[in-house]
Write a protein that holds these residues in place. Structure first.
Motif, PDB file in Angstrom:
ATOM      1  N   ALA A  83       0.825  -1.212   0.000  1.00  0.00           N
ATOM      2  CA  ALA A  83       0.000   0.000   0.000  1.00  0.00           C
ATOM      3  C   ALA A  83       0.860   1.263   0.000  1.00  0.00           C
ATOM      4  CB  ALA A  83      -0.919  -0.008   1.226  1.00  0.00           C
ATOM      5  N   ASP A  84       2.129   1.134  -0.413  1.00  0.00           N
ATOM      6  CA  ASP A  84       3.069   2.260  -0.468  1.00  0.00           C
ATOM      7  C   ASP A  84       3.329   2.899   0.892  1.00  0.00           C
ATOM      8  OD1 ASP A  84       3.491   2.016  -3.220  1.00  0.00           O
ATOM      9  OD2 ASP A  84       1.667   3.166  -3.644  1.00  0.00           O
ATOM     10  N   GLY A  85       3.228   2.123   1.952  1.00  0.00           N
ATOM     11  CA  GLY A  85       3.525   2.624   3.292  1.00  0.00           C
ATOM     12  C   GLY A  85       4.804   2.010   3.813  1.00  0.00           C
ATOM     13  N   TRP A  86       5.007   2.135   5.125  1.00  0.00           N
ATOM     14  CA  TRP A  86       6.179   1.532   5.745  1.00  0.00           C
ATOM     15  C   TRP A  86       5.896   1.181   7.196  1.00  0.00           C
ATOM     16  CZ3 TRP A  86       7.241   4.705   9.729  1.00  0.00           C
ATOM     17  CH2 TRP A  86       7.153   6.093   9.565  1.00  0.00           C
ATOM     18  N   VAL A  87       6.747   0.300   7.724  1.00  0.00           N
ATOM     19  CA  VAL A  87       6.725  -0.058   9.140  1.00  0.00           C
ATOM     20  C   VAL A  87       8.158   0.005   9.639  1.00  0.00           C
ATOM     21  CG1 VAL A  87       6.831  -2.552   8.708  1.00  0.00           C
ATOM     22  CG2 VAL A  87       5.919  -1.736  10.863  1.00  0.00           C
ATOM     23  N   ARG A  88       8.323   0.505  10.853  1.00  0.00           N
ATOM     24  CA  ARG A  88       9.640   0.595  11.480  1.00  0.00           C
ATOM     25  C   ARG A  88       9.531   0.069  12.905  1.00  0.00           C
ATOM     26  NH1 ARG A  88      10.465   6.807   9.545  1.00  0.00           N
ATOM     27  NH2 ARG A  88      10.778   6.360   7.330  1.00  0.00           N
ATOM     28  N   ILE A  89      10.618  -0.471  13.389  1.00  0.00           N
ATOM     29  CA  ILE A  89      10.676  -0.987  14.757  1.00  0.00           C
ATOM     30  C   ILE A  89      11.554  -0.049  15.575  1.00  0.00           C
ATOM     31  CG2 ILE A  89      11.567  -2.859  16.199  1.00  0.00           C
ATOM     32  CD1 ILE A  89      10.731  -4.779  13.917  1.00  0.00           C
ATOM     33  N   ALA A  90      11.106   0.259  16.798  1.00  0.00           N
ATOM     34  CA  ALA A  90      11.855   1.157  17.668  1.00  0.00           C
ATOM     35  C   ALA A  90      12.087   0.512  19.029  1.00  0.00           C
ATOM     36  CB  ALA A  90      11.087   2.466  17.853  1.00  0.00           C
ATOM     37  N   GLY A  91      13.265   0.766  19.577  1.00  0.00           N
ATOM     38  CA  GLY A  91      13.551   0.444  20.964  1.00  0.00           C
ATOM     39  C   GLY A  91      13.599  -1.017  21.350  1.00  0.00           C
ATOM     40  N   ALA A  92      13.835  -1.902  20.395  1.00  0.00           N
ATOM     41  CA  ALA A  92      13.874  -3.332  20.730  1.00  0.00           C
ATOM     42  C   ALA A  92      15.000  -3.615  21.718  1.00  0.00           C
ATOM     43  CB  ALA A  92      14.048  -4.174  19.473  1.00  0.00           C
ATOM     44  N   GLN A  93      14.678  -4.346  22.787  1.00  0.00           N
ATOM     45  CA  GLN A  93      15.693  -4.761  23.748  1.00  0.00           C
ATOM     46  C   GLN A  93      16.658  -5.722  23.059  1.00  0.00           C
ATOM     47  OE1 GLN A  93      14.065  -6.152  27.480  1.00  0.00           O
ATOM     48  NE2 GLN A  93      12.454  -4.612  27.451  1.00  0.00           N
ATOM     49  N   GLU A  94      17.840  -5.872  23.629  1.00  0.00           N
ATOM     50  CA  GLU A  94      18.908  -6.661  23.003  1.00  0.00           C
ATOM     51  C   GLU A  94      18.453  -8.068  22.616  1.00  0.00           C
ATOM     52  OE1 GLU A  94      22.372  -7.244  21.197  1.00  0.00           O
ATOM     53  OE2 GLU A  94      21.866  -5.352  22.163  1.00  0.00           O
ATOM     54  N   SER A  95      17.724  -8.749  23.508  1.00  0.00           N
ATOM     55  CA  SER A  95      17.305 -10.129  23.220  1.00  0.00           C
ATOM     56  C   SER A  95      16.321 -10.177  22.050  1.00  0.00           C
ATOM     57  CB  SER A  95      16.688 -10.777  24.454  1.00  0.00           C
ATOM     58  OG  SER A  95      15.560 -10.045  24.889  1.00  0.00           O
ATOM     59  N   VAL A  96      15.419  -9.192  21.972  1.00  0.00           N
ATOM     60  CA  VAL A  96      14.443  -9.138  20.877  1.00  0.00           C
ATOM     61  C   VAL A  96      15.138  -8.721  19.583  1.00  0.00           C
ATOM     62  CG1 VAL A  96      12.355  -7.979  20.047  1.00  0.00           C
ATOM     63  CG2 VAL A  96      12.506  -8.715  22.440  1.00  0.00           C
TER      64      VAL A  96
END
Length: 121
Positions: A83-96
Motif C-alpha cells: 500500500a506504499d507505506g512503511w513499518v519501522r521498529i523502535a527500541g527493541a531490547q537486546e534479546s528481541v
C-alpha cells in the motif's frame, strides 16, 4: 501436580495506539509468542488502506519474541509495502533485536534505537 497456564492469555501483551503527525505508533509491552499473535496482528495490520500506512512499533517494553511475532511483523511489512507505506521498529531490547537480526527481519524493517528516531528517519 503441574500448574498449567491457560493457553489464551492475551493479557500478557499490552498494546497502546497513538498517532503522531499521521504516523501510527503502536507501543507493545510484554511477551510476543504464539498465544498473543492474534493480538499483535490486530495491532499492526491495517484495515483502512485509504492513505499509505506508516507504522512505528515501539518494542521497548517487549521482553520476549519468538517466530510467531516475526511472522506477524513480516505480514505487516508486506501489507504496508503493498500500500506504499512503511513499518519501522523502535527500541527493541537486546534479546528481541537479536531475534530480529538472526532471521533477517532487520534487513526488511528498519530498526531504530528510539521511537523519536524511527519517526524522523
Amino acid at each position: 501436580m503441574a500448574h498449567i497456564e491457560p493457553a489464551d492469555r492475551p493479557e500478557r501483551l499490552s498494546v497502546e495506539h497513538r498517532v503522531i503527525e499521521g504516523i501510527r505508533v503502536v507501543t507493545l509491552r510484554g511477551e510476543i509468542d504464539h498465544d498473543v499473535q492474534d493480538v499483535l496482528g490486530r495491532a499492526l495490520l491495517v484495515e483502512d488502506l485509504a492513505a499509505p500506512p506508516r507504522i512505528v512499533a515501539d518494542l521497548s517494553g517487549v521482553t520476549f519474541m519468538d517466530s510467531s511475532g516475526i511472522n506477524v511483523f513480516v505480514a505487516a511489512y508486506q501489507q504496508v509495502s503493498d500500500a506504499d507505506g512503511w513499518v519501522r521498529i523502535a527500541g527493541a531490547q537486546e534479546s528481541v533485536l537479536r531475534v530480529l537480526q538472526l532471521v533477517g527481519v532487520d534487513t526488511l524493517i528498519p530498526c531504530h534505537p528510539t521511537t523519536e528516531q524511527a519517526l524522523t528517519t
